[in-house]
Each structure stands twice: as structure tokens, then as C-alpha cells.
Design a protein around this motif. Sequence first.
Motif, PDB file in Angstrom:
ATOM      1  N   ARG A  94       0.787  -1.914  -0.042  1.00 48.88           N
ATOM      2  CA  ARG A  94      -0.011  -0.218   0.251  1.00 48.88           C
ATOM      3  C   ARG A  94       0.883   0.876  -0.054  1.00 48.88           C
ATOM      4  NH1 ARG A  94      -3.304  -0.787   5.232  1.00 48.88           N
ATOM      5  NH2 ARG A  94      -1.497  -2.394   6.213  1.00 48.88           N
ATOM      6  N   ILE A  95       1.118   2.424  -0.649  1.00 50.75           N
ATOM      7  CA  ILE A  95       1.640   3.430  -0.658  1.00 50.75           C
ATOM      8  C   ILE A  95       0.640   4.533  -1.316  1.00 50.75           C
ATOM      9  CG2 ILE A  95       4.001   2.496  -1.591  1.00 50.75           C
ATOM     10  CD1 ILE A  95       3.146   3.167  -4.415  1.00 50.75           C
ATOM     11  N   TYR A  99       2.451   8.274  -5.489  1.00 48.63           N
ATOM     12  CA  TYR A  99       3.289   7.731  -5.625  1.00 48.63           C
ATOM     13  C   TYR A  99       3.358   6.728  -5.932  1.00 48.63           C
ATOM     14  CZ  TYR A  99       5.685  10.314  -1.446  1.00 48.63           C
ATOM     15  OH  TYR A  99       6.469  11.901  -1.595  1.00 48.63           O
ATOM     16  N   SER A 100       1.841   6.697  -6.276  1.00 45.79           N
ATOM     17  CA  SER A 100       2.311   4.849  -8.030  1.00 45.79           C
ATOM     18  C   SER A 100       2.624   5.164  -9.134  1.00 45.79           C
ATOM     19  CB  SER A 100       0.533   4.020  -7.179  1.00 45.79           C
ATOM     20  OG  SER A 100      -0.415   5.259  -8.017  1.00 45.79           O
ATOM     21  N   ALA A 104       7.441   2.054  -9.028  1.00 45.52           N
ATOM     22  CA  ALA A 104       6.892   0.331  -9.337  1.00 45.52           C
ATOM     23  C   ALA A 104       6.270   0.446  -7.890  1.00 45.52           C
ATOM     24  CB  ALA A 104       8.077  -0.502  -9.536  1.00 45.52           C
ATOM     25  N   PRO A 105       5.561  -0.731  -8.125  1.00 48.48           N
ATOM     26  CA  PRO A 105       3.941  -1.172  -7.391  1.00 48.48           C
ATOM     27  C   PRO A 105       4.756  -1.056  -5.600  1.00 48.48           C
ATOM     28  CG  PRO A 105       2.969  -2.536  -8.701  1.00 48.48           C
ATOM     29  CD  PRO A 105       4.887  -1.573  -8.976  1.00 48.48           C
ATOM     30  N   CYS A 106       5.970  -2.142  -5.182  1.00 48.36           N
ATOM     31  CA  CYS A 106       6.389  -1.942  -4.134  1.00 48.36           C
ATOM     32  C   CYS A 106       7.604  -2.033  -4.464  1.00 48.36           C
ATOM     33  CB  CYS A 106       6.619  -4.172  -4.384  1.00 48.36           C
ATOM     34  SG  CYS A 106       5.424  -4.750  -4.406  1.00 48.36           S
ATOM     35  N   CYS A 108       8.603   1.290  -3.279  1.00 46.34           N
ATOM     36  CA  CYS A 108       9.114   2.309  -2.409  1.00 46.34           C
ATOM     37  C   CYS A 108       8.225   2.543  -1.274  1.00 46.34           C
ATOM     38  CB  CYS A 108       8.535   3.788  -2.946  1.00 46.34           C
ATOM     39  SG  CYS A 108       7.350   4.197  -3.100  1.00 46.34           S
ATOM     40  N   GLN A 109       7.180   1.196  -0.974  1.00 46.76           N
ATOM     41  CA  GLN A 109       6.577   0.755   0.166  1.00 46.76           C
ATOM     42  C   GLN A 109       7.539   0.672   1.962  1.00 46.76           C
ATOM     43  OE1 GLN A 109       3.597  -1.040   0.238  1.00 46.76           O
ATOM     44  NE2 GLN A 109       3.913   0.103   2.133  1.00 46.76           N
ATOM     45  N   ARG A 110       8.776   0.529   1.103  1.00 46.81           N
ATOM     46  CA  ARG A 110      10.247   0.590   2.681  1.00 46.81           C
ATOM     47  C   ARG A 110       9.802   2.577   3.226  1.00 46.81           C
ATOM     48  NH1 ARG A 110      14.348  -0.820  -0.480  1.00 46.81           N
ATOM     49  NH2 ARG A 110      14.797   1.733  -2.074  1.00 46.81           N
ATOM     50  N   LEU A 111       9.406   2.867   2.370  1.00 46.38           N
ATOM     51  CA  LEU A 111       9.339   4.140   2.465  1.00 46.38           C
ATOM     52  C   LEU A 111       8.110   4.825   3.962  1.00 46.38           C
ATOM     53  CD1 LEU A 111      10.353   5.804  -0.707  1.00 46.38           C
ATOM     54  CD2 LEU A 111      11.691   5.469   0.810  1.00 46.38           C
ATOM     55  N   PHE A 112       6.627   4.118   3.496  1.00 43.15           N
ATOM     56  CA  PHE A 112       5.548   3.988   3.698  1.00 43.15           C
ATOM     57  C   PHE A 112       5.134   3.042   5.333  1.00 43.15           C
ATOM     58  CE2 PHE A 112       5.536   5.944  -0.064  1.00 43.15           C
ATOM     59  CZ  PHE A 112       5.136   7.084  -0.071  1.00 43.15           C
TER      60      PHE A 112
END
Length: 127
Positions: A94-95, A99-100, A104-106, A108-112
Motif C-alpha cells: 500500500r503506497i 507515488y504509485s 513500481a508498485p512495491c 517504495c513500500q519501505r518509505l511508508f
Amino acid sequence: MKRQLAIIVSLLLSTIGTQAVDEFIHIAIVACGAARSVELLASVKSSLLAARHPERYFFHLFHSKDDGNSVFIANVLSQWNKVIQFSFEVLESRIPSNYSSLFAPCACQRLFLHEILSTDKVIYLDS
């Protein structure tokens, strides 16, 4: 004065090492796509095999909702959980929508993670 200082030092020393005993060690891994799911499982297995107290590990595992790997990941980890005790949850990536389109979907997940997880400390493992 010396007695009060001794009591304070004694109280401080008695709490060292006991506060974290009841807490989980939170580990987040993001894996999108079939190849990344295998890497995710390898990271989890490696972490568990190296752990002194795997029962304290709580894995937050993120995947893309389009890849359909959540059932596969959950089934494998449930089988492992019969042999070695640990906690996990499988979550959809979930971003924020703004940002999507940039990543790519995953990617930048770590940023959130701080917005999704209820813990303020997490170890992020890249897959």
C-alpha cells in the motif's frame, strides 16, 4: 543521598534487558512477483535459522495484490510455523496514490512502513 543514589542505580540496573523481553522483533520484507516470493521465503528462513529466540520474531510481509502470492506465502510459512514458532502477517503493498505512478508498485513500500505498521521500530530486509 548515597542511599537514594544506590536505590536509583539498583532500579535502573534491574530494568536493563527486561523491557525488550516482551516485545517482538519486527521485520518487514517487500516482495512482488513470483521470483521475489522465493527470495522473501529465503530471507525469512535465514532469519529464523540464525535466531536465538525465533518466537520473538514478527514478520510483516508485503506483496503486490496482483501477483496472487499471498496464499502461497501464507501456506509455506504456516507449515514452517509447525516446526519453529514465530509470528507473521501477509499484507498487500500500500503506497499513496500520488507515488504509485512514479514507482513500481512495491519499489517504495519501505518509505511508508511507519504509516502501515503499528510499531515504531522495524528491521527492513530487501528481497
